[in-house]
Design an enzyme around this catalytic site. Structure first.
Site, PDB file in Angstrom:
ATOM      1  N   THR A  14     -26.116 -31.961   9.577  1.00 14.21           N
ATOM      2  CA  THR A  14     -27.484 -31.521   9.263  1.00 14.21           C
ATOM      3  C   THR A  14     -28.410 -32.690   9.007  1.00 14.21           C
ATOM      4  O   THR A  14     -29.619 -32.595   9.243  1.00 14.21           O
ATOM      5  CB  THR A  14     -27.433 -30.592   8.037  1.00 14.21           C
ATOM      6  OG1 THR A  14     -26.766 -29.400   8.424  1.00 14.21           O
ATOM      7  CG2 THR A  14     -28.807 -30.239   7.505  1.00 14.21           C
ATOM      8  N   THR A  94     -22.087 -31.933   6.143  1.00 17.98           N
ATOM      9  CA  THR A  94     -21.571 -31.713   4.786  1.00 17.98           C
ATOM     10  C   THR A  94     -20.425 -30.702   4.731  1.00 17.98           C
ATOM     11  O   THR A  94     -19.679 -30.688   3.758  1.00 17.98           O
ATOM     12  CB  THR A  94     -22.701 -31.219   3.857  1.00 17.98           C
ATOM     13  OG1 THR A  94     -23.188 -29.965   4.333  1.00 17.98           O
ATOM     14  CG2 THR A  94     -23.823 -32.227   3.752  1.00 17.98           C
TER      15      THR A  94
HETATM   16  C1  SIN Z   1     -22.296 -29.845   9.392  1.00 19.10           C
HETATM   17  O1  SIN Z   1     -21.427 -29.839   8.515  1.00 19.10           O
HETATM   18  O2  SIN Z   1     -22.236 -30.596  10.384  1.00 19.10           O
HETATM   19  C2  SIN Z   1     -23.454 -28.906   9.309  1.00 19.10           C
HETATM   20  C3  SIN Z   1     -23.844 -28.583   7.931  1.00 19.10           C
HETATM   21  C4  SIN Z   1     -24.353 -29.765   7.154  1.00 19.10           C
HETATM   22  O3  SIN Z   1     -24.298 -30.910   7.549  1.00 19.10           O
HETATM   23  O4  SIN Z   1     -24.862 -29.492   6.022  1.00 19.10           O
END
Ligand code: SIN
Length: 323
Positions: A14, A94
Site C-alpha cells: 500500500t 503491511t
Molecule cells: C499489502 O500488504 O501489500 C497490501 C496492504 C498494505 O500494504 O497495507
C-alpha cells in the site's frame, strides 16, 4: 560528517498504492508506484542519508511466498555485504510484513541496520502515511544505535523489533504493535529514542541463512465446534509441520488434541501457539509450545528449523526456547 549510505529496496504494498480518489483508503491498487515515484513523495530524504534505490518486486504482500522471502533475503545479503552500503530500508505491504520481517531477522548475516516500512493508506490518499513512515524508516536506519538490533519495523512514529511486531488493526495508520514487548523505540521530528534491545539471538547469531531450505508447514486454527478433519488433512498436503493456532493458551478440544498428538507421534512436527495475539504458550505433554511467537511467526521458525534438519520434539522446543 558525511551522511550514511542507505539502499531503499521496494517490494510493493500500500505504501506504493494508487487509488482513483484522494479519499480512497481501502479501494486502490497496491504496488503501483515505482521506487523512484515513492522516493519523490518524501521531501528531505536526501538530508537523512545518501540514498540508492532499487525495485526488487512490485507485489501485494498477501501474495508473498517463502520463495519470495528467500530471494529477497539473498538480494539484501548482497547489499549488506557491500562495504559501500551502511544500511537498508525495505518497503513492504503491511499484510504479511511481520512474517517477512521475522524471517529476515533470523537469516540475514549482518549487524547493519535493516528497517522495514509500510503504510496503511495509499500514496494518493489525503493524509497518506507512507511518505513520513519512509522518512522515519530512513532516519532510523541512519541513526546511531540502529546497528545490531536485527530487523526493525517502523510505522506511525514507532520502531518495533521484528520478532515481536504484529499488525493488530485492519485499517488504521496505528495498525502495528508489539503486544508482549512494547516498542523498541520512537522516531519523531528526525530524532530517534531507543527503549529496548532484542533479547533473543538474531541475524549473525543464528545458524540460518537465505540458503536454508524452508520446510512446508501449515497453520490450523482451533475454534468452538471445530472438528479434527483439517488437522487430519495436513499430512496429505505434504507439510512436514503443523502450527496449531489454538484459543487461549494454545488449547485444543479433546478431539483436536487427540489428532494433534497422534500426528506428532507419527512424525509430523506439531507446535502449539495462541490465536489471542499475546501471552506465552509453554510446552504441554509431548507438544512443543511456541512461547511468545504468534502462530504465523511460529510457522516461519518451524519452517527454518525443520529445513535446517532438526528432528524430534525436543530439538523443536529448544529452537522455540532459543529464537
Ligand atoms: C499489502 O500488504 O501489500 C497490501 C496492504 C498494505 O500494504 O497495507
Amino acid at each position: 560528517m558525511s551522511l550514511p549510505r542507505l539502499c531503499i529496496v521496494a517490494t510493493g504494498g500500500t505504501i506504493a498504492g494508487v487509488g482513483a480518489r484522494p479519499q480512497a483508503t481501502q479501494a486502490y491498487a497496491a504496488a503501483a508506484l515505482d521506487v523512484a515515484g515513492l522516493c519523490a513523495t518524501v521531501p528531505g530524504l536526501g538530508e537523512v542519508a545518501r540514498i540508492a534505490a532499487e525495485q526488487f518486486a512490485a507485489i501485494d504482500s498477501k501474495n508473498a511466498t517463502p520463495a519470495f522471502w528467500q530471494s529477497l533475503a539473498a538480494r539484501l545479503q548482497q547489499l549488506l555485504d557491500d562495504p559501500g552500503v551502511d544500511g537498508v530500508v525495505v518497503t513492504h505491504g503491511t499484510d504479511t510484513l511481520e512474517e517477512t520481517a521475522y524471517y529476515l531477522h533470523l537469516v540475514l548475516k549482518t549487524d547493519k541496520p535493516v528497517v522495514m516500512v509500510g503504510a496503511m493508506r495509499p500514496a494518493t490518499a489525503l493524509s497518506a502515511d507512507g511518505p513520513l513512515n519512509l522518512l522515519d524508516a530512513a532516519t532510523v536506519a541512519a541513526a546511531p544505535g540502529a546497528a545490531g538490533r536485527g530487523v526493525l519495523v517502523t510505522l506511525n512514529h514507532q520502531i518495533f523489533g521484528a520478532r515481536e511486531v504484529a499488525k493488530t488493526n485492519a485499517n488504521r495508520p496505528d495498525a502495528f504493535a508489539s503486544p508482549n514487548a512494547g516498542a523498541m523505540g520512537l522516531v519523531q521530528d528526525g530524532r530517534v529514542t531507543w527503549l529496548a534491545r532484542p533479547e533473543r539471538p538474531h541475524t549473525a547469531s543464528t545458524p540460518f541463512t537465505a540458503a536454508t531450505p524452508l520446510a512446508p508447514v501449515e497453520v490450523v486454527a482451533g475454534y468452538a465446534g471445530g472438528s479434527a478433519a483439517l488437522i487430519e488433512a495436513v499430512p496429505a498436503t505434504g507439510a512436514h509441520g503443523l502450527v496449531w493456532a489454538g484459543p487461549g493458551n494454545g488449547s485444543a478440544s479433546n478431539e483436536a488434541l487427540a489428532a494433534l498428538e497422534r500426528l506428532c507421534g507419527a512424525g509430523l512436527a506439531v507446535v502449539r501457539a495462541s490465536r489471542t495475539g499475546s501471552g506465552c504458550v509453554a510446552a504441554s505433554g509431548r507438544l512443543p509450545g511456541a512461547g511468545t511467537l504468534s502462530p504465523w511467526k511460529a510457522r516461519v521458525l518451524l519452517m527454518l528449523v525443520l529445513g535446517a534438519g532438526a528432528e524430534g520434539t525436543q530439538a523443536v522446543q529448544t529452537a522455540f526456547d532459543t529464537y
